[in-house]
Write an enzyme that holds these catalytic residues in place. Structure first.
Site, short mmCIF file in Angstrom:
data_model
loop_
_atom_site.label_atom_id
_atom_site.label_comp_id
_atom_site.label_asym_id
_atom_site.label_seq_id
_atom_site.Cartn_x
_atom_site.Cartn_y
_atom_site.Cartn_z
N SER A 180 -2.87 2.10 4.30
CA SER A 180 -1.90 1.19 4.91
C SER A 180 -2.27 0.95 6.37
CB SER A 180 -0.50 1.80 4.81
OG SER A 180 0.39 1.06 5.61
N SER A 181 -2.76 -0.25 6.64
CA SER A 181 -3.23 -0.56 7.99
C SER A 181 -2.12 -0.39 9.02
CB SER A 181 -3.75 -2.01 8.00
OG SER A 181 -3.93 -2.47 9.30
N ASN A 182 -0.95 -0.96 8.74
CA ASN A 182 0.11 -0.91 9.76
C ASN A 182 0.56 0.52 10.00
OD1 ASN A 182 3.13 -0.55 8.66
ND2 ASN A 182 1.88 -1.49 7.06
N GLU A 225 -6.12 -8.14 3.41
CA GLU A 225 -5.60 -9.27 4.20
C GLU A 225 -6.74 -10.02 4.88
OE1 GLU A 225 -2.68 -8.40 7.27
OE2 GLU A 225 -2.62 -10.51 7.86
N HIS A 259 -0.59 -8.87 0.57
CA HIS A 259 -1.62 -9.00 1.61
C HIS A 259 -2.33 -10.34 1.61
CE1 HIS A 259 -1.05 -4.91 0.04
NE2 HIS A 259 -0.87 -4.64 1.32
N HIS A 315 0.82 -1.22 0.00
CA HIS A 315 0.00 0.00 0.00
C HIS A 315 0.85 1.26 0.00
CE1 HIS A 315 -3.46 -2.60 1.74
NE2 HIS A 315 -3.55 -2.49 0.44
C1 2E7 Z 1 1.15 -7.10 3.54
C2 2E7 Z 1 0.69 -7.31 4.80
O1 2E7 Z 1 1.06 -2.68 2.17
P1 2E7 Z 1 0.92 -2.33 3.61
O2 2E7 Z 1 0.72 -0.91 3.97
O3 2E7 Z 1 -0.25 -3.27 4.15
P2 2E7 Z 1 -1.27 -3.11 5.40
O4 2E7 Z 1 -1.74 -4.50 5.63
O5 2E7 Z 1 -0.54 -2.55 6.54
O6 2E7 Z 1 -2.40 -2.24 4.93
O7 2E7 Z 1 2.21 -2.78 4.41
C3 2E7 Z 1 2.96 -3.91 4.13
C4 2E7 Z 1 2.19 -5.13 4.35
C5 2E7 Z 1 1.68 -5.42 5.58
N1 2E7 Z 1 0.94 -6.49 5.80
C6 2E7 Z 1 1.92 -5.98 3.32
CL1 2E7 Z 1 -0.28 -8.63 5.10
#
Ligand code: 2E7
Ligand code: F3S
Length: 317
Positions: A228-230, A131, A79, A46
């Site tokens: 971006s969740s994280n 995810e 994801h 993301h």
């Molecule tokens: C995959 C997974 O792409 P991101 O921002 O994704 P999130 O899930 O945080 O929206 O970050 C890398 C990533 C993190 N978790 C990719 Cl399952």
């Protein structure tokens, strides 16, 4: 003109995790192996900057398999995808490479294993996130129950309260998830958890570093995308750990300098999908306005690396 003094704290670890490194490498190696265009189902990670860079090299980003031609390779994003996606790609005889992070695949396998043992799965995650869709899609539609918050637990309509297991999204807030797990355990004392946490090492470490810096800074900038969740969790963690102003920025041009007026200290971190060049860009923009003293806040050292799939290792030098 003299610039105001600013203590700049840089979180470590920050930015790319091993799963993101691997996913980007997979797209690059697929382009080398098969030439352009290589299709990618969903943003590989993301981040617009990463996606635009790969697009320039010949990657074409789509949301569904239906948007891919049959005669070009397709890469599935980091994801993860529901089981139906590779199954359909196979049915269509398409070449596909799965860039799902191995730590997400681990959760997929765990969910399946628990289901095979007769347990119903409760997924802790955010509705609509790829995810969550991918992990829930490891089992037939409707089998997995979703909870987003501790408050959702009371409303769960389970098959058998004694035959439950939970899995989680890998990028959740460690502290919020502990609350949801406690609520599940309070209502369903026999619920089975993962062998080892589903929240991944990168999520945990980035949250720890933000927690360490938050009480000592007037503001925190988290470099990352709105989807971006994280990265969004890092903003929440920073605010909850005592920082009065925690803000998500995609890059330097997003910074609200007026909101930062009068600060004496600033923390910077980046989500797992945000490239280090954007961190440098933000630091340079801060340095252009303040007399900066830089200090690293290191709470862990990461040495995790994941191999790319064999199909790419074998044929691309
Ligand atoms: C995959 C997974 O792409 P991101 O921002 O994704 P999130 O899930 O945080 O929206 O970050 C890398 C990533 C993190 N978790 C990719 Cl399952
Ligand atoms: Fe994987 Fe965690 Fe990164 S699940 S993609 S290592 S944030």
């Amino acid at each position: 003109m003299t610039q105001p003094a600013l203590k700049l704290y840089l979180a470590a670890p920050r930015g790319f995790c091993a799963g993101v490194d691997r996913a980007i490498k997979i797209v690059e190696m697929a382009l080398e192996k098969w030439g352009a265009p290589v299709f990618v189902r969903h943003e590989i990670v993301h981040n617009r900057f990463v996606v635009d860079g790969l697009r320039e090299k010949g990657a074409v980003f789509v949301e569904e398999l239906d948007d891919c031609p049959l005669d070009r390779p397709v890469v599935f994003s980091a994801h993860g995808v529901p089981k139906s996606v590779p199954a359909e790609a196979e049915r269509r005889n398409m070449i596909y490479v799965d860039a799902t992070c191995p730590l997400v695949s681990k959760v997929h396998i765990e969910a399946e294993r628990h289901a095979e043992q007769g347990l119903q799965i409760v997924m802790i995650g955010h509705a609509g996130h790829p995810e969550t869709i991918g992990t829930m899609g490891q089992l037939p539609a409707g089998d997995v129950l979703l909870v987003e918050r501790a408050d959702d637990v009371a409303g769960l309509d389970v098959r058998d309260p004694d035959k439950l297991a939970y899995v989680t999204q890998t990028t959740l807030s460690v502290d919020d998830t502990a609350d949801v797990v406690s609520a599940l355990q309070a209502r369903f004392p026999k619920i089975v958890g993962p062998h080892k946490e589903d929240i991944c090492y990168a999520t945990t470490n980035r949250q720890e570093a933000v927690k360490a810096m938050a009480p000592n800074v007037d503001a925190i900038l988290v470099i990352g995308a709105p989807n971006s969740s994280n990265s969004r969790r890092l903003v929440e963690v920073g605010a909850r750990a005592g920082c009065a102003y925690a803000q998500l920025v995609q890059r330097a041009t997003d910074i609200d300098w007026r909101a930062l007026e009068g600060i004496e200290s600033l923390g910077i971190t980046a989500g797992a999908s945000a490239p280090e060049v954007l961190v440098r860009e933000v630091i340079d923009a801060v340095k252009a306005r303040y007399d900066v003293t830089l200090e690293q806040v290191e709470t862990a050292v990461e040495r995790v690396e994941f191999k790319v799939p064999k199909v790419l290792r074998e044929t691309v030098a």
